[in-house]
Design an enzyme around this catalytic site. Sequence first.
Site, PDB file in Angstrom:
ATOM      1  N   ARG A 186      11.038   3.961   3.629  1.00 37.61           N
ATOM      2  CA  ARG A 186      10.695   2.984   4.683  1.00 37.61           C
ATOM      3  C   ARG A 186      11.958   2.235   5.056  1.00 37.61           C
ATOM      4  O   ARG A 186      12.735   1.837   4.179  1.00 37.61           O
ATOM      5  CB  ARG A 186       9.630   2.001   4.202  1.00 37.61           C
ATOM      6  N   HIS A 243       4.518   5.756  11.673  1.00 44.80           N
ATOM      7  CA  HIS A 243       4.086   5.602  10.271  1.00 44.80           C
ATOM      8  C   HIS A 243       3.122   6.751   9.986  1.00 44.80           C
ATOM      9  O   HIS A 243       1.911   6.566   9.880  1.00 44.80           O
ATOM     10  CB  HIS A 243       3.406   4.244  10.106  1.00 44.80           C
ATOM     11  N   ARG A 293       0.797  -1.224   0.000  1.00 42.83           N
ATOM     12  CA  ARG A 293       0.000   0.000   0.000  1.00 42.83           C
ATOM     13  C   ARG A 293       0.832   1.278   0.000  1.00 42.83           C
ATOM     14  O   ARG A 293       0.590   2.186  -0.803  1.00 42.83           O
ATOM     15  CB  ARG A 293      -0.895   0.080   1.265  1.00 42.83           C
ATOM     16  N   THR A 294       1.777   1.364   0.928  1.00 43.71           N
ATOM     17  CA  THR A 294       2.444   2.653   1.119  1.00 43.71           C
ATOM     18  C   THR A 294       3.246   3.020  -0.126  1.00 43.71           C
ATOM     19  O   THR A 294       3.130   4.131  -0.654  1.00 43.71           O
ATOM     20  CB  THR A 294       3.339   2.605   2.372  1.00 43.71           C
ATOM     21  N   LYS A 319      25.680  -3.387  -0.483  1.00 48.63           N
ATOM     22  CA  LYS A 319      27.162  -3.377  -0.504  1.00 48.63           C
ATOM     23  C   LYS A 319      27.711  -2.631   0.707  1.00 48.63           C
ATOM     24  O   LYS A 319      28.905  -2.408   0.805  1.00 48.63           O
ATOM     25  CB  LYS A 319      27.652  -2.674  -1.777  1.00 48.63           C
TER      26      LYS A 319
HETATM   27  N1   CP Z   1      -0.397  -0.074   5.874  1.00 50.50           N
HETATM   28  C1   CP Z   1       0.811  -0.326   5.315  1.00 50.50           C
HETATM   29  O1   CP Z   1       1.816   0.274   5.686  1.00 50.50           O
HETATM   30  O2   CP Z   1       0.825  -1.301   4.356  1.00 50.50           O
HETATM   31  P1   CP Z   1       2.102  -1.740   3.527  1.00 50.50           P
HETATM   32  O3   CP Z   1       3.054  -2.395   4.509  1.00 50.50           O
HETATM   33  O4   CP Z   1       1.601  -2.694   2.496  1.00 50.50           O
HETATM   34  O5   CP Z   1       2.724  -0.514   2.943  1.00 50.50           O
END
Ligand code: CP
Length: 305
Positions: free
Chosen positions: A101, A129, A51-52, A80
Amino acid sequence: MKNLIDIMELSTEEIDGLIKTALDIIENPDKYAESCKRKKLATLFFEPSTRTRLSFEAAMYELGGNVIGFSEANSSSASKGESVADTVKVVGCYADIIAMRHPKEGAPLVATRTAGVPVINAGDGGHNHPTQTLADLLTIYREKGGFNNLTIGLCGDLKFGRTVHSLISAMSRYEGIKFVLISPDELKVPRYIITDVLEKKNIPYEEVSSLEKAMPDLDILYMTRVQKERFFNEADYLRLKDSYILTPEKLSNAKKDLSILHPLPRVNEISVAIDSDPRACYFKQVLNGKYMRMALILKLLEVNV
Ligand code: CP
Protein backbone atom coordinates in the site's frame (compact mmCIF):
# COMPACT_ATOMS: atom_id res chain seq x y z
CA MET A 1 4.74 -14.06 -13.26
CA LYS A 2 1.46 -12.36 -12.49
CA ASN A 3 0.76 -9.30 -10.35
CA LEU A 4 -2.52 -7.65 -9.36
CA ILE A 5 -2.39 -3.88 -9.76
CA ASP A 6 -5.83 -3.17 -11.27
CA ILE A 7 -8.95 -5.34 -10.88
CA MET A 8 -9.40 -5.29 -14.69
CA GLU A 9 -6.26 -7.41 -15.06
CA LEU A 10 -8.46 -10.31 -13.92
CA SER A 11 -10.88 -11.73 -16.49
CA THR A 12 -14.42 -12.57 -15.39
CA GLU A 13 -13.39 -16.24 -15.60
CA GLU A 14 -10.48 -15.59 -13.25
CA ILE A 15 -12.78 -13.76 -10.82
CA ASP A 16 -15.18 -16.72 -10.98
CA GLY A 17 -12.20 -18.99 -10.22
CA LEU A 18 -11.16 -16.90 -7.20
CA ILE A 19 -14.73 -16.96 -5.88
CA LYS A 20 -14.88 -20.73 -6.34
CA THR A 21 -11.60 -21.14 -4.43
CA ALA A 22 -12.74 -18.76 -1.66
CA LEU A 23 -16.00 -20.68 -1.24
CA ASP A 24 -14.04 -23.94 -1.06
CA ILE A 25 -11.70 -22.42 1.56
CA ILE A 26 -14.76 -21.44 3.63
CA GLU A 27 -16.12 -25.00 3.43
CA ASN A 28 -12.81 -26.87 3.77
CA PRO A 29 -10.25 -24.71 5.61
CA ASP A 30 -8.10 -27.71 6.66
CA LYS A 31 -7.47 -28.62 3.02
CA TYR A 32 -5.55 -25.34 2.61
CA ALA A 33 -3.80 -25.21 6.00
CA GLU A 34 -0.34 -26.11 4.66
CA SER A 35 -0.68 -25.02 1.06
CA CYS A 36 1.83 -22.15 1.40
CA LYS A 37 4.22 -23.87 3.80
CA ARG A 38 7.71 -22.23 3.69
CA LYS A 39 6.36 -19.37 1.54
CA LYS A 40 6.68 -15.78 2.77
CA LEU A 41 4.38 -12.82 2.17
CA ALA A 42 5.83 -9.32 2.64
CA THR A 43 3.32 -6.63 3.63
CA LEU A 44 4.82 -3.24 2.73
CA PHE A 45 2.43 -0.61 4.04
CA PHE A 46 3.57 2.96 3.47
CA GLU A 47 0.10 4.13 4.56
CA PRO A 48 -2.10 3.12 7.53
CA SER A 49 -4.37 0.07 7.37
CA THR A 50 -6.23 -2.27 9.68
CA ARG A 51 -8.25 -4.62 7.47
CA THR A 52 -6.11 -4.95 4.37
CA ARG A 53 -2.79 -5.56 6.10
CA LEU A 54 -4.13 -7.81 8.84
CA SER A 55 -6.35 -9.79 6.48
CA PHE A 56 -3.39 -10.39 4.15
CA GLU A 57 -1.36 -11.55 7.15
CA ALA A 58 -4.18 -13.75 8.50
CA ALA A 59 -4.66 -15.14 4.97
CA MET A 60 -1.00 -16.16 4.67
CA TYR A 61 -0.93 -17.70 8.16
CA GLU A 62 -4.11 -19.69 7.41
CA LEU A 63 -2.38 -21.02 4.28
CA GLY A 64 0.52 -22.24 6.43
CA GLY A 65 2.93 -19.52 5.27
CA ASN A 66 4.84 -16.77 7.06
CA VAL A 67 4.73 -12.98 6.97
CA ILE A 68 7.37 -10.24 7.07
CA GLY A 69 6.99 -6.53 6.50
CA PHE A 70 6.34 -3.08 7.91
CA SER A 71 3.21 -1.15 8.74
CA GLU A 72 4.47 2.40 8.26
CA ALA A 73 7.00 4.08 6.00
CA ASN A 74 8.84 5.55 9.00
CA SER A 75 9.91 2.13 10.22
CA SER A 76 11.47 1.30 6.83
CA SER A 77 14.46 2.79 4.99
CA ALA A 78 11.99 4.79 2.88
CA SER A 79 12.41 7.30 5.72
CA LYS A 80 16.09 7.59 4.69
CA GLY A 81 15.12 8.25 1.10
CA GLU A 82 15.22 4.73 -0.39
CA SER A 83 13.09 4.48 -3.53
CA VAL A 84 10.12 2.15 -3.96
CA ALA A 85 11.99 0.38 -6.77
CA ASP A 86 15.00 -0.36 -4.53
CA THR A 87 12.84 -1.29 -1.52
CA VAL A 88 10.92 -3.96 -3.42
CA LYS A 89 14.06 -5.24 -5.16
CA VAL A 90 15.48 -5.93 -1.69
CA VAL A 91 12.24 -7.38 -0.31
CA GLY A 92 11.96 -9.62 -3.38
CA CYS A 93 15.17 -11.31 -2.14
CA TYR A 94 13.40 -12.29 1.10
CA ALA A 95 9.74 -12.89 0.19
CA ASP A 96 7.81 -14.93 -2.38
CA ILE A 97 5.02 -12.37 -2.82
CA ILE A 98 4.48 -8.71 -1.85
CA ALA A 99 1.33 -6.83 -0.85
CA MET A 100 1.97 -3.11 -0.98
CA ARG A 101 0.00 0.00 0.00
CA HIS A 102 1.34 3.42 -0.93
CA PRO A 103 -0.06 6.97 -0.92
CA LYS A 104 1.21 7.62 -4.46
CA GLU A 105 -0.92 6.44 -7.37
CA GLY A 106 1.08 4.01 -9.50
CA ALA A 107 3.67 3.07 -6.85
CA PRO A 108 2.69 -0.66 -6.85
CA LEU A 109 2.98 -0.68 -10.64
CA VAL A 110 6.49 0.75 -10.35
CA ALA A 111 7.22 -2.00 -7.81
CA THR A 112 6.37 -4.74 -10.32
CA ARG A 113 9.34 -3.68 -12.48
CA THR A 114 12.00 -4.56 -9.91
CA ALA A 115 10.39 -6.90 -7.35
CA GLY A 116 11.09 -10.18 -9.13
CA VAL A 117 8.11 -11.71 -7.26
CA PRO A 118 4.34 -11.09 -7.64
CA VAL A 119 3.16 -7.69 -6.36
CA ILE A 120 -0.38 -7.04 -5.14
CA ASN A 121 -1.70 -3.47 -4.99
CA ALA A 122 -3.18 -3.09 -1.50
CA GLY A 123 -4.33 0.47 -2.29
CA ASP A 124 -2.50 3.24 -4.17
CA GLY A 125 -3.54 6.78 -3.29
CA GLY A 126 -6.98 7.68 -4.61
CA HIS A 127 -6.53 5.33 -7.56
CA ASN A 128 -7.34 1.62 -7.05
CA HIS A 129 -7.84 -1.02 -4.38
CA PRO A 130 -8.35 -4.29 -6.26
CA THR A 131 -8.34 -6.67 -3.28
CA GLN A 132 -11.07 -4.62 -1.59
CA THR A 133 -13.03 -5.14 -4.80
CA LEU A 134 -12.46 -8.89 -4.51
CA ALA A 135 -13.95 -8.68 -0.99
CA ASP A 136 -16.87 -6.64 -2.37
CA LEU A 137 -17.45 -9.12 -5.20
CA LEU A 138 -17.55 -12.16 -2.92
CA THR A 139 -19.97 -10.28 -0.65
CA ILE A 140 -22.26 -9.39 -3.57
CA TYR A 141 -22.05 -12.97 -4.85
CA ARG A 142 -22.95 -14.46 -1.47
CA GLU A 143 -25.77 -11.97 -0.85
CA LYS A 144 -27.27 -11.81 -4.35
CA GLY A 145 -26.25 -15.15 -5.87
CA GLY A 146 -24.57 -13.47 -8.86
CA PHE A 147 -23.63 -10.18 -10.45
CA ASN A 148 -26.26 -9.49 -13.12
CA ASN A 149 -29.30 -7.16 -13.06
CA LEU A 150 -28.36 -5.05 -10.06
CA THR A 151 -28.88 -1.35 -9.36
CA ILE A 152 -25.88 -0.23 -7.37
CA GLY A 153 -25.84 3.01 -5.41
CA LEU A 154 -22.41 4.36 -4.53
CA CYS A 155 -22.61 7.08 -1.92
CA GLY A 156 -20.18 9.58 -0.38
CA ASP A 157 -16.67 10.40 -1.52
CA LEU A 158 -16.70 9.06 -5.06
CA LYS A 159 -13.76 11.26 -6.08
CA PHE A 160 -11.05 10.03 -3.73
CA GLY A 161 -12.64 6.68 -2.76
CA ARG A 162 -10.37 4.23 -4.57
CA THR A 163 -12.60 1.27 -3.71
CA VAL A 164 -15.43 2.92 -5.67
CA HIS A 165 -13.27 3.27 -8.78
CA SER A 166 -12.25 -0.39 -8.74
CA LEU A 167 -15.82 -1.59 -8.02
CA ILE A 168 -17.35 0.41 -10.89
CA SER A 169 -14.80 -1.10 -13.30
CA ALA A 170 -15.39 -4.62 -12.00
CA MET A 171 -19.20 -4.50 -12.02
CA SER A 172 -19.35 -2.81 -15.44
CA ARG A 173 -18.56 -6.18 -17.04
CA TYR A 174 -21.85 -7.79 -15.99
CA GLU A 175 -25.30 -7.69 -17.62
CA GLY A 176 -28.10 -5.36 -16.54
CA ILE A 177 -26.02 -3.22 -14.19
CA LYS A 178 -27.10 0.34 -13.40
CA PHE A 179 -25.14 2.77 -11.22
CA VAL A 180 -26.58 5.57 -9.11
CA LEU A 181 -23.69 7.85 -8.13
CA ILE A 182 -24.68 9.75 -4.99
CA SER A 183 -22.31 12.51 -3.91
CA PRO A 184 -21.87 16.22 -3.35
CA ASP A 185 -20.74 18.11 -6.45
CA GLU A 186 -17.14 18.36 -5.20
CA LEU A 187 -16.83 14.59 -4.65
CA LYS A 188 -18.20 13.21 -7.93
CA VAL A 189 -16.65 10.18 -9.65
CA PRO A 190 -13.58 11.30 -11.69
CA ARG A 191 -14.38 12.13 -15.29
CA TYR A 192 -12.05 9.42 -16.66
CA ILE A 193 -14.17 6.71 -15.03
CA ILE A 194 -17.35 8.16 -16.54
CA THR A 195 -15.86 8.35 -20.05
CA ASP A 196 -13.50 5.34 -20.08
CA VAL A 197 -15.75 2.89 -18.25
CA LEU A 198 -19.42 3.89 -18.07
CA GLU A 199 -19.93 5.80 -21.33
CA LYS A 200 -17.56 3.56 -23.30
CA LYS A 201 -19.57 0.49 -22.33
CA ASN A 202 -23.00 2.20 -22.51
CA ILE A 203 -23.70 1.43 -18.86
CA PRO A 204 -26.70 3.34 -17.49
CA TYR A 205 -25.77 5.71 -14.67
CA GLU A 206 -27.07 8.83 -12.97
CA GLU A 207 -25.30 11.35 -10.79
CA VAL A 208 -27.50 12.60 -7.96
CA SER A 209 -27.09 14.28 -4.59
CA SER A 210 -30.05 12.85 -2.62
CA LEU A 211 -29.57 9.46 -0.95
CA GLU A 212 -33.22 9.40 0.19
CA LYS A 213 -34.57 9.84 -3.36
CA ALA A 214 -32.24 7.16 -4.76
CA MET A 215 -32.91 4.62 -2.00
CA PRO A 216 -36.09 2.80 -3.26
CA ASP A 217 -34.40 1.63 -6.50
CA LEU A 218 -31.23 0.20 -4.98
CA ASP A 219 -30.27 -3.47 -4.71
CA ILE A 220 -26.87 -2.56 -3.27
CA LEU A 221 -25.92 0.55 -1.33
CA TYR A 222 -22.14 1.04 -1.14
CA MET A 223 -21.44 3.71 1.48
CA THR A 224 -17.99 5.35 1.67
CA ARG A 225 -16.03 7.53 4.06
CA VAL A 226 -14.99 11.04 3.04
CA GLN A 227 -11.23 10.53 2.59
CA LYS A 228 -9.75 13.13 4.94
CA GLU A 229 -6.17 12.18 4.02
CA ARG A 230 -6.66 13.13 0.35
CA PHE A 231 -7.94 16.68 0.99
CA PHE A 232 -5.61 19.65 0.49
CA ASN A 233 -7.73 21.91 2.67
CA GLU A 234 -9.16 20.99 6.09
CA ALA A 235 -12.05 23.46 5.78
CA ASP A 236 -13.32 21.59 2.70
CA TYR A 237 -13.09 18.28 4.55
CA LEU A 238 -15.01 19.64 7.55
CA ARG A 239 -17.71 21.03 5.27
CA LEU A 240 -18.16 17.76 3.37
CA LYS A 241 -17.42 15.03 5.92
CA ASP A 242 -20.99 14.51 7.10
CA SER A 243 -22.68 14.88 3.71
CA TYR A 244 -24.33 11.48 4.12
CA ILE A 245 -25.18 9.65 7.32
CA LEU A 246 -27.18 6.45 6.90
CA THR A 247 -29.72 6.07 9.71
CA PRO A 248 -32.61 3.59 10.20
CA GLU A 249 -35.07 6.34 9.14
CA LYS A 250 -33.32 6.70 5.79
CA LEU A 251 -33.86 2.98 5.15
CA SER A 252 -37.63 3.28 5.57
CA ASN A 253 -38.25 3.21 1.80
CA ALA A 254 -35.40 0.80 0.94
CA LYS A 255 -35.88 -2.67 -0.54
CA LYS A 256 -36.27 -5.48 1.96
CA ASP A 257 -33.37 -7.31 0.34
CA LEU A 258 -31.07 -4.30 -0.02
CA SER A 259 -27.42 -5.14 0.75
CA ILE A 260 -25.50 -2.37 2.53
CA LEU A 261 -21.76 -2.49 1.92
CA HIS A 262 -18.94 -0.26 3.14
CA PRO A 263 -15.20 -0.95 2.68
CA LEU A 264 -14.58 0.44 6.20
CA PRO A 265 -13.23 2.17 8.21
CA ARG A 266 -16.43 4.09 8.84
CA VAL A 267 -16.37 7.40 10.60
CA ASN A 268 -19.89 8.83 10.76
CA GLU A 269 -21.50 7.72 7.56
CA ILE A 270 -23.36 4.67 8.87
CA SER A 271 -25.11 4.91 12.22
CA VAL A 272 -24.22 2.00 14.56
CA ALA A 273 -27.98 1.42 14.83
CA ILE A 274 -27.79 -0.06 11.31
CA ASP A 275 -25.31 -2.76 12.38
CA SER A 276 -28.07 -5.06 13.65
CA ASP A 277 -30.16 -4.65 10.48
CA PRO A 278 -29.97 -7.90 8.46
CA ARG A 279 -29.23 -5.81 5.37
CA ALA A 280 -25.90 -4.62 6.85
CA CYS A 281 -23.12 -6.60 5.15
CA TYR A 282 -20.01 -4.58 5.95
CA PHE A 283 -18.62 -6.86 8.65
CA LYS A 284 -19.29 -9.92 6.46
CA GLN A 285 -17.34 -8.04 3.78
CA VAL A 286 -14.32 -7.89 6.12
CA LEU A 287 -14.26 -11.67 6.48
CA ASN A 288 -14.88 -12.21 2.78
CA GLY A 289 -11.78 -10.08 2.16
CA LYS A 290 -9.59 -12.59 3.98
CA TYR A 291 -10.95 -15.53 1.96
CA MET A 292 -10.47 -13.74 -1.36
CA ARG A 293 -6.92 -12.73 -0.39
CA MET A 294 -6.20 -16.39 0.43
CA ALA A 295 -7.51 -17.37 -3.01
CA LEU A 296 -5.46 -14.62 -4.67
CA ILE A 297 -2.22 -15.62 -2.92
CA LEU A 298 -2.73 -19.22 -4.07
CA LYS A 299 -3.35 -18.07 -7.64
CA LEU A 300 -0.35 -15.72 -7.85
CA LEU A 301 1.97 -18.28 -6.24
CA GLU A 302 0.56 -20.91 -8.63
CA VAL A 303 -0.23 -23.28 -5.77
CA ASN A 304 -2.70 -25.98 -6.72
CA VAL A 305 -4.61 -27.54 -3.83
N1 CP B 1 -10.96 -1.24 3.48
C1 CP B 1 -9.68 -0.94 3.81
O1 CP B 1 -8.83 -0.77 2.93
O2 CP B 1 -9.42 -0.81 5.14
P1 CP B 1 -8.00 -0.51 5.77
O3 CP B 1 -7.62 0.90 5.34
O4 CP B 1 -8.18 -0.62 7.24
O5 CP B 1 -7.03 -1.50 5.21
